[in-house]
Design a protein around this motif. Structure first.
Motif: not given
Length: 236
Positions: A1-28
């Protein structure tokens, strides 16, 4: 279970513009999510279960030179969490206004009294705010209460009136100057005890020298005595 991916999907489903950040190596990150960049930022992570989420809302700018936390809370709904994040980060709503809609949030409260010196008072607020800015605060309510008691009593304590407070790994220390260069040695500090079966406050004054107290005023009296005995050092 990946919190960043779940939360970003929720933001997208609500049609909100906020984008969560990735770590320096690019992974969430899986266990937490964050926003990096810009003045408005936040951190959230799983709380007691993977259906509970702890969050802090804060600002960080070159002007402040440290994080200033405005609110924190525990959410049981990923949808409500996503809306709060968007209100704070993208819509730039005031923390007070957001907390009116979301009772899960606890607002940061300043000390009820001020030090006459604005620079010293600012240092006290920084110490108090750093304690508040903690996504794991819910794990240790007794320690949090002791810490608040210690800060309130120490700020009232006359010996420290003209000193600048700061912390090192949550242990409270003091400097004679605003730049924190004229300070007592690392071992001289006061902090709450971490375990509830111990006396409430610990004063360290040597590498292995510690005294413990149930009463914060007794602890501060002892701490002040040791500060008189030990000469502060000046660091370049």
């Amino acid at each position: 279970m990946n919190l960043t991916i779940q939360l970003q999907e929720q933001l997208n489903n609500l049609k909100l513009r906020t984008k969560l950040s990735a770590c320096d190596d690019g992974h969430f990150p899986a266990q937490y999510a964050f926003i990096r960049g810009g003045e408005r930022q936040m951190r959230t992570e799983f709380a007691a279960t993977n259906q509970q989420y702890s969050i802090v809302l804060y600002e960080r700018t070159d002007k402040y030179k440290h994080e200033i936390c405005f609110a924190r809370g525990i959410f049981n709904s990923l949808e409500r969490l996503a809306i709060v994040i968007d209100l704070w980060v993208d819509r730039l709503k005031d923390a007070n206004e957001i907390s009116d809609q979301f009772q899960e949030l606890e607002l940061y409260k300043s000390f009820s009294f001020k030090n006459p010196d604005p620079a010293i008072d600012k240092a006290w607020e920084k110490v108090k705010n750093m304690q508040f800015n903690d996504t794991e605060y819910w794990k240790k309510p007794e320690w949090q209460a002791r810490y608040s008691e210690m800060l309130n009593a120490a700020k009232h304590y006359g010996v420290f009136k003209n000193l600048y407070p700061f912390t090192s790994h949550y242990a409270l220390r003091f400097s004679k100057d605003e730049s924190i260069r004229k300070v007592w040695n690392l071992f001289l500090n006061i902090e709450p005890s971490w375990h509830t079966n111990e006396k409430a406050f610990r004063v360290s004054y040597g590498e292995k020298d510690v005294e413990v107290f149930d009463d914060i005023n007794d602890a501060l009296d002892f701490f002040a005595t040791k500060m008189e005995e030990i000469v502060p050092l000046r660091y370049q």
